[in-house]
Design a protein around this motif. Structure first.
Motif, PDB file in Angstrom:
ATOM      1  N   GLU A   1       0.852  -1.186   0.000  1.00  0.00           N
ATOM      2  CA  GLU A   1       0.000   0.000   0.000  1.00  0.00           C
ATOM      3  C   GLU A   1       0.883   1.230   0.000  1.00  0.00           C
ATOM      4  O   GLU A   1       1.685   1.431   0.921  1.00  0.00           O
ATOM      5  N   MET A   2       0.765   2.048  -1.046  1.00  0.00           N
ATOM      6  CA  MET A   2       1.666   3.188  -1.226  1.00  0.00           C
ATOM      7  C   MET A   2       0.886   4.380  -1.775  1.00  0.00           C
ATOM      8  O   MET A   2      -0.275   4.239  -2.166  1.00  0.00           O
ATOM      9  N   PRO A   3       1.508   5.553  -1.816  1.00  0.00           N
ATOM     10  CA  PRO A   3       0.801   6.725  -2.351  1.00  0.00           C
ATOM     11  C   PRO A   3       0.437   6.522  -3.822  1.00  0.00           C
ATOM     12  O   PRO A   3       1.305   6.203  -4.631  1.00  0.00           O
ATOM     13  N   GLN A   4      -0.827   6.709  -4.164  1.00  0.00           N
ATOM     14  CA  GLN A   4      -1.221   6.522  -5.554  1.00  0.00           C
ATOM     15  C   GLN A   4      -0.577   7.568  -6.458  1.00  0.00           C
ATOM     16  O   GLN A   4      -0.368   7.330  -7.655  1.00  0.00           O
ATOM     17  N   GLN A   5      -0.221   8.722  -5.900  1.00  0.00           N
ATOM     18  CA  GLN A   5       0.401   9.784  -6.682  1.00  0.00           C
ATOM     19  C   GLN A   5       1.693   9.318  -7.328  1.00  0.00           C
ATOM     20  O   GLN A   5       2.064   9.777  -8.413  1.00  0.00           O
ATOM     21  N   GLN A   6       2.388   8.376  -6.669  1.00  0.00           N
ATOM     22  CA  GLN A   6       3.652   7.888  -7.206  1.00  0.00           C
ATOM     23  C   GLN A   6       3.468   7.119  -8.518  1.00  0.00           C
ATOM     24  O   GLN A   6       4.414   6.937  -9.278  1.00  0.00           O
ATOM     25  N   TRP A   7       2.256   6.680  -8.779  1.00  0.00           N
ATOM     26  CA  TRP A   7       1.988   5.882  -9.975  1.00  0.00           C
ATOM     27  C   TRP A   7       1.452   6.715 -11.133  1.00  0.00           C
ATOM     28  O   TRP A   7       1.097   6.175 -12.183  1.00  0.00           O
ATOM     29  N   LYS A   8       1.387   8.035 -10.961  1.00  0.00           N
ATOM     30  CA  LYS A   8       0.776   8.900 -11.964  1.00  0.00           C
ATOM     31  C   LYS A   8       1.451   8.767 -13.330  1.00  0.00           C
ATOM     32  O   LYS A   8       0.785   8.672 -14.367  1.00  0.00           O
ATOM     33  N   LYS A   9       2.779   8.745 -13.361  1.00  0.00           N
ATOM     34  CA  LYS A   9       3.512   8.653 -14.628  1.00  0.00           C
ATOM     35  C   LYS A   9       3.219   7.342 -15.347  1.00  0.00           C
ATOM     36  O   LYS A   9       3.094   7.307 -16.574  1.00  0.00           O
ATOM     37  N   LEU A  10       3.084   6.257 -14.586  1.00  0.00           N
ATOM     38  CA  LEU A  10       2.894   4.938 -15.172  1.00  0.00           C
ATOM     39  C   LEU A  10       1.426   4.656 -15.489  1.00  0.00           C
ATOM     40  O   LEU A  10       1.095   4.088 -16.530  1.00  0.00           O
ATOM     41  N   LEU A  11       0.541   5.078 -14.597  1.00  0.00           N
ATOM     42  CA  LEU A  11      -0.880   4.779 -14.755  1.00  0.00           C
ATOM     43  C   LEU A  11      -1.632   5.801 -15.604  1.00  0.00           C
ATOM     44  O   LEU A  11      -2.529   5.445 -16.365  1.00  0.00           O
ATOM     45  N   GLY A  12      -1.277   7.076 -15.442  1.00  0.00           N
ATOM     46  CA  GLY A  12      -2.060   8.110 -16.099  1.00  0.00           C
ATOM     47  C   GLY A  12      -3.482   8.071 -15.556  1.00  0.00           C
ATOM     48  O   GLY A  12      -3.702   8.100 -14.353  1.00  0.00           O
ATOM     49  N   ASN A  13      -4.466   7.974 -16.456  1.00  0.00           N
ATOM     50  CA  ASN A  13      -5.868   7.907 -16.027  1.00  0.00           C
ATOM     51  C   ASN A  13      -6.368   6.476 -15.851  1.00  0.00           C
ATOM     52  O   ASN A  13      -7.539   6.256 -15.577  1.00  0.00           O
ATOM     53  N   GLN A  14      -5.472   5.508 -16.058  1.00  0.00           N
ATOM     54  CA  GLN A  14      -5.868   4.110 -15.917  1.00  0.00           C
ATOM     55  C   GLN A  14      -6.099   3.761 -14.447  1.00  0.00           C
ATOM     56  O   GLN A  14      -5.491   4.334 -13.540  1.00  0.00           O
ATOM     57  N   GLN A  15      -6.979   2.793 -14.217  1.00  0.00           N
ATOM     58  CA  GLN A  15      -7.275   2.347 -12.856  1.00  0.00           C
ATOM     59  C   GLN A  15      -6.278   1.308 -12.370  1.00  0.00           C
ATOM     60  O   GLN A  15      -6.090   1.140 -11.156  1.00  0.00           O
ATOM     61  N   GLU A  16      -5.646   0.620 -13.290  1.00  0.00           N
ATOM     62  CA  GLU A  16      -4.833  -0.526 -12.900  1.00  0.00           C
ATOM     63  C   GLU A  16      -3.823  -0.832 -13.998  1.00  0.00           C
ATOM     64  O   GLU A  16      -4.025  -0.494 -15.162  1.00  0.00           O
TER      65      GLU A  16
END
Length: 416
Positions: A208-223
């Protein structure tokens, strides 16, 4: 006398029944647990619907979720998966969350990202859909819940199915779709002299980590779904929460969709590694020992990433959504999991474009249990004539979508 008896009203058993509902076949669906209305917390995985009323994530990729492609071929797998989605929507799943997972443009060695469409019903909508399944099926076939089958025996040219209450049913063809490993499967293999394969259990930490850290990889994707060497990601929940889930008497950390109990600032997912055992007894002994270490004082154990490895700086705050028992994971979690998880996270930083927060919470341990696989042919028929194994208990599928697809495929074959 029934043409077909389906043992187990989980996902695969229900979808097998759906394929047979409009035929002239006389079908009986037996379930060891209660009906949907009577299922309580202690029946999380038992009862009509099985795992279908969990978080309800159906992943429509042929690349993961089991070995269905090896069994029925790529094109048939794709066809069956499309049929699963149509049925879910037909019976009330139109409002499910549907999203596409696309691989990132940037690739890193040892990572493989999977293109996938996910249909996420969530627990509430899953219950509604499976109640609609039940209401429809009860008008087409015979359904009996609270009927725990104890034995399948050859009887002249048919089979005798006996429950623990000594109720006896007779069927020309038997479909075993009981899901998880249990005493009944072991008994059936012995009685019918079926060949068993190794027993598999997947173990891993839920992060469980900050979702903000995944912004570059996820963009608007949920998963996003990926594999890293012998590890694979599972059940990623953007803005979701971590909940405690009981299975087989063990507490394990599970992911919950943000639509269930409100959004968080976090993202969580499990990182699994498969383990293989010679037989069920060996697997059960091992898992019982491990979970006696993972479950403390009625809680799941956990630890902050920086405490496990000081090279991860404790920067962005992470408010754990699941209360956990602080514990040194290195003392109890298999080193293969610890080392592989840390290596994966360090390489993942290259994709995320920043250091992963050391405040990330690692929960121990999530698990996926698989029954010992039974050898079957291309139509899921075992070496015992007219005895079929589908869904998770076949060892072929280990996801909701693939279990459902396997059931549909088998039902269509039996309908001929």
């Amino acid at each position: 006398m029934y043409d077909i008896i389906i043992i187990g009203a989980g996902v695969s058993g229900i979808f097998t029944a759906l394929s047979l509902a409009e035929t002239t076949k006389k079908v009986l669906l037996l379930e060891a647990g209660p009906n949907l209305q009577e299922r309580k917390n202690e029946h999380t995985f038992d009862g009509f619907g099985g795992l279908g009323i969990s978080e309800g994530k159906y992943n429509y990729s042929s690349e993961f979720g089991g070995n269905l492609v090896e069994k029925i071929g790529l094109e048939q797998t794709k066809i069956s998966l499309k049929q699963v989605r149509k049925l879910l929507e037909k019976f009330g799943g139109e409002e499910s969350l549907i999203y596409q997972t696309n691989p990132p443009a940037l690739q890193v060695q040892d990572f493989h990202f999977i293109k996938n469409t996910t249909q996420h019903l969530g627990r509430k909508l899953s219950k509604e859909v499976y109640q609609n399944f039940f209401d429809y099926l009860k008008t087409k076939i015979t359904i009996q819940t609270d009927q725990k089958v104890d034995q399948i025996s050859p009887f002249e040219n048919i089979y005798q199915v006996k429950t623990q209450e000594n109720t006896i049913f007779y069927g020309k063809k038997i479909v075993v779709a009981v899901g998880q490993a249990n005493h009944f499967l072991t008994q059936v293999r012995k009685t019918l002299h079926l060949t068993a394969e190794n027993t598999r259990i997947d173990l891993g930490l839920r992060l469980e980590m900050p979702q903000q850290q995944w912004k570059k990889l996820l963009g608007n994707q949920q998963e996003i779904k990926f594999t890293y060497k012998n590890f694979y990601s599972h059940c990623m929940n953007k803005s979701g929460r971590v909940i405690s889930q009981e299975q087989k008497g063990f507490l394990r950390p599970d992911g919950q969709n943000f639509r269930e109990n409100g959004a968080s600032e976090n993202l969580n997912f499990s990182l699994f590694h498969p383990f293989y055992f010679e037989n069920e007894k060996q697997a059960n002994l091992s898992i019982q020992h491990l979970f006696s270490l993972f479950n403390k004082n009625g809680k799941i154990i956990g630890q902050r990433l920086s405490e496990l490895d000081s090279t991860f700086p404790a920067t962005t705050n992470v408010e754990a959504t699941l209360p956990y028992q602080p514990h040194s994971l290195k003392k109890v979690v298999p080193q293969k999991i610890i080392q592989g998880t840390l290596a994966c996270l360090k390489n993942l930083e290259n994709l995320l474009g920043e250091k992963i927060s050391g405040n990330t919470v690692l929960y121990a341990c999530d698990a996926k249990f698989y029954p010992t696989a039974v050898q079957t042919n291309a139509h899921f028929e075992s070496s015992a004539k007219n005895i079929y194994f589908t869904g998770d208990c076949s060892g072929i599928s280990w996801s909701l979508s693939h279990a459902a697809a396997a059931g549909l495929y088998l039902g269509e074959f039996l309908a001929k």
